[in-house]
Write a protein that holds these residues in place. Sequence first.
Motif, PDB file in Angstrom:
ATOM      1  N   THR A 147      22.149 -28.922  31.218  1.00 20.39           N
ATOM      2  CA  THR A 147      22.404 -28.294  29.919  1.00 20.39           C
ATOM      3  C   THR A 147      23.669 -28.875  29.321  1.00 20.39           C
ATOM      4  O   THR A 147      24.720 -28.875  29.964  1.00 20.39           O
ATOM      5  CB  THR A 147      22.566 -26.772  30.058  1.00 20.39           C
ATOM      6  OG1 THR A 147      21.369 -26.217  30.619  1.00 20.39           O
ATOM      7  CG2 THR A 147      22.844 -26.127  28.716  1.00 20.39           C
TER       8      THR A 147
ATOM      9  N   SER B 295      16.300 -31.422  30.755  1.00 21.79           N
ATOM     10  CA  SER B 295      17.553 -31.271  30.009  1.00 21.79           C
ATOM     11  C   SER B 295      17.333 -30.461  28.747  1.00 21.79           C
ATOM     12  O   SER B 295      16.211 -30.337  28.248  1.00 21.79           O
ATOM     13  CB  SER B 295      18.128 -32.645  29.651  1.00 21.79           C
ATOM     14  OG  SER B 295      17.226 -33.355  28.801  1.00 21.79           O
ATOM     15  N   ARG B 296      18.416 -29.909  28.253  1.00 23.01           N
ATOM     16  CA  ARG B 296      18.370 -29.164  26.992  1.00 23.01           C
ATOM     17  C   ARG B 296      19.746 -29.208  26.353  1.00 23.01           C
ATOM     18  O   ARG B 296      20.764 -29.479  27.000  1.00 23.01           O
ATOM     19  CB  ARG B 296      17.959 -27.711  27.216  1.00 23.01           C
ATOM     20  CG  ARG B 296      18.938 -26.905  28.054  1.00 23.01           C
ATOM     21  CD  ARG B 296      18.612 -25.425  28.075  1.00 23.01           C
ATOM     22  NE  ARG B 296      19.489 -24.688  28.965  1.00 23.01           N
ATOM     23  CZ  ARG B 296      19.723 -23.383  28.861  1.00 23.01           C
ATOM     24  NH1 ARG B 296      19.125 -22.669  27.925  1.00 23.01           N
ATOM     25  NH2 ARG B 296      20.532 -22.776  29.729  1.00 23.01           N
TER      26      ARG B 296
END
Length: 368
Positions: free
Chosen positions: A34, A80-81
């Motif tokens: 993140t 992922s973000r």
Amino acid sequence: MSQPKQVVIVGGSYAAISALKTIAASTKTQLSITVVAPSTKSFFNVAAPRLLVDPSLIPQTLFSLEETIQKSTELTIHESRFIHASADSLDLDQNELTIKTSDGKKEILRYDYLVIASGARSISPAWKLNHEKDYQYAVDEIEKLSSAIKDASSIAIVGGGPTGVETAGELATAYKNKHITLYTGSPAPLSAQLPNHSKSTIAKLEKLGVEIINDQRVTRTSTGVSYDGKSKDYDVVLEAQQLYPNTEFVPAAHLDSSKFLITDEHLRVPKHHNVLALGDVLSLGARSIVDLSYVQKPVFEKTVAREIGGDQRVQLKKYQRAGSVTILVPLGPSGGVGSISGWSVPSFLVWLTKARDYMIPRAKNLLE
């Protein structure tokens, strides 16, 4: 199947992107990464002095952070973000980062590993992204200053480091009819970075028509600047003299007297080896893109492989500042002064490497 380890990266500029790419490429353990940043776009701030003269180049210096994050992990085993928010507080014992979104809402992120790459900001938002506001805040300031500079007759630049010196060269070349004064606050321009080049820097700037005032600590006023009991009015004042680390969310016990983050020589927070750091935020760092790319990054790669990748066979590398200086300082579009590994370089090489285009065509490789 075990759950992926949670990795949180704080920051959205070159250091954070470099950390993301390093982590995504260097571990075979599945991770959920993140990235938390207050700006939706990264900004190639190296080019800021040129943008003040030619703001039409701004779109070429901005890159979608969400797209960069997705691209960095799309061919890996990781997920992922991106979260558009600023870091609000940090509990190192509980492995919890509290973030705050633009609408004021707070959320707690729990992590297994944390990377602090939140960088530093300047007095003026024209030089670097703000730690709480989106990229448009910096863009608006650049465009506002660019317009004010065009209309100005007199301009003061406060700061004798690379940013101030480069800006003086850019403005003096573009606007030969304006009175431009550089207040270095030191014995000479670039006295801390390139002391052996101070005389040539002075000569080149004075040839461009820049007035240089050394050894004066300047205070900004509503109409200009004041120093040594005197005041002087200017149409525009550009402050380029100081950096402030974006560490308000970090407990004070982990910061030095200037609020930069304290780490060990392997870029880990002492007693919290699951917390790593990279970039301008470091207390021990040289705060340059050269230091980050060629000195910090090799150390970070080894630490990531051992701490996040879990490979105890990895021999950690110690951070040591480079003994010789590498820096290129344009003095207008046609050249400048500089040093590579302690060796002086000709003005032509400064032009070829940086001055002609401020490396804007290469920004994509760094930030995408």
